[in-house]
Design an enzyme around this catalytic site. Sequence first.
Site, short mmCIF file in Angstrom:
data_model
loop_
_atom_site.label_atom_id
_atom_site.label_comp_id
_atom_site.label_asym_id
_atom_site.label_seq_id
_atom_site.Cartn_x
_atom_site.Cartn_y
_atom_site.Cartn_z
N TRP A 22 86.91 34.88 0.74
CA TRP A 22 86.85 33.75 -0.19
C TRP A 22 88.21 33.32 -0.72
O TRP A 22 88.29 32.63 -1.73
CB TRP A 22 85.89 34.05 -1.35
CG TRP A 22 84.74 34.90 -0.97
CD1 TRP A 22 83.79 34.63 -0.01
CD2 TRP A 22 84.43 36.20 -1.47
NE1 TRP A 22 82.91 35.67 0.10
CE2 TRP A 22 83.28 36.67 -0.79
CE3 TRP A 22 85.01 37.01 -2.44
CZ2 TRP A 22 82.71 37.89 -1.04
CZ3 TRP A 22 84.44 38.26 -2.69
CH2 TRP A 22 83.30 38.67 -1.99
N ASP A 48 82.11 39.36 5.78
CA ASP A 48 82.12 39.07 4.35
C ASP A 48 82.80 40.20 3.57
O ASP A 48 83.21 41.22 4.15
CB ASP A 48 80.68 38.85 3.87
CG ASP A 48 80.57 37.67 2.92
OD1 ASP A 48 81.56 37.35 2.24
OD2 ASP A 48 79.48 37.06 2.85
N ASP A 74 82.09 29.90 -2.13
CA ASP A 74 81.09 29.08 -1.44
C ASP A 74 81.04 27.65 -1.99
O ASP A 74 81.14 27.43 -3.21
CB ASP A 74 79.70 29.70 -1.60
CG ASP A 74 79.55 31.02 -0.88
OD1 ASP A 74 80.53 31.47 -0.24
OD2 ASP A 74 78.46 31.62 -0.97
#
Length: 416
Positions: free
Chosen positions: A190, A154, A212
Amino acid sequence: MKNNGLYLFNYKILVLLLFTQNFTQAQNRQLAPTPPMGFMTWNYFADDITESDVRSIADAMIENGLVSLGYDHIFIDDGWQGGRDKRNNIIPDPEKFPSGIKALADYLHSKGMKLGIYSDAAQLTCGGYTASYGFEEQDAKTFADWGVDYLKYDYCGAPADQSTAIKRYKRMGKALQNSGRDIVFAVCEWGQREPWKWANNVGGHLWRTTYDIRDKWSANAPPGTDLHKEGIGYGILDILNINAELDEYAGPGNWNDPDMLIVGLNGKKGPSGDLGGTGCSMVEYQSQMSLWCLMAAPLMISNDIRNMDDDTRKILMNKDIIAIDQDPLGIQAKRIINNDNLQVFLKSLENNEYAIGILNTTKSNLSGQIKLLEIGLRGKFNFYNVWSKEEHKNQNVIKYDLESHETLVLRLTKRN
């Protein structure tokens, strides 16, 4: 002579760079030749995941046939960490994982399954747990010693610029390659730094293309709205409209990742329920499965597979749609038509077959037809509907009658 020597030196550097890039891409194809499949813990368990949860999920995946269909990973997301020991080795939370990660990996491996784990390219993860920045080599070696097969990496708490992201992911990618174990590397920044352009060159096998996903069909925001900035959750359609434009970057070992399947969550409170995630209809859940498979996306289940209803089971366990996702060519469908009513996708499959997806994006039922010539296919084909199982032979026109947000998926075989 000096110029010739400089030319030879530069030529050798170029050859070395090309060899390194080709080697990395070949390694990627070997480790993730088709999109990874399995169960991701985040949407259902958030950071409350435990060893007993993972074992019970694994047992259920075997018993209900998910593993035999290819869902052979369990991806443990954030919340497993327990800090570092006196030698700075990362360790699991002793209460959540009393047997340790290695014992859990051994358990999954004994069942023919694989284990994924999570970390972050900063000091702390998104949930505020111990992360791997500055400890890349040590953590990669630890993950390898545990028998980990996959790392989701992440980017919470890290600088926003692209160059820093490339450096940090490259550092972990190299550490994983030097760890002594084959570990699939999932880049999760992302999509804000266009990882589809660089992630495979730093060792990544897949990369998140969006923020997300939430458990809803669409944000229903005006065109051009920055959903993240405005605090509006991304739905299935919002994610689709980003990922569908990136088909040229996908292929064996290099996958665009539009985030988890929300099929069967049914508005569950938690991460997927934030920012308007109140649930979808079964038609919309089936469309997500259809569209993700057409886009050769990783298939990461996130509902409670220990208690699936029949409708959810039928969606997630449809062998025909899974086969389209896992097709060995690894081609992401190209969006051929995109207007106010329809989106039409064409995906090349092995043995000169095709998959076609037709999505009704409106709030009403929609009927019509599309000539195969309109989407670049000549001649007549046999059609197989992967959801209804209906077959139609010698066709050159697709007729559709779709509910709101329904996706028709046909497998096309050339007429002999």
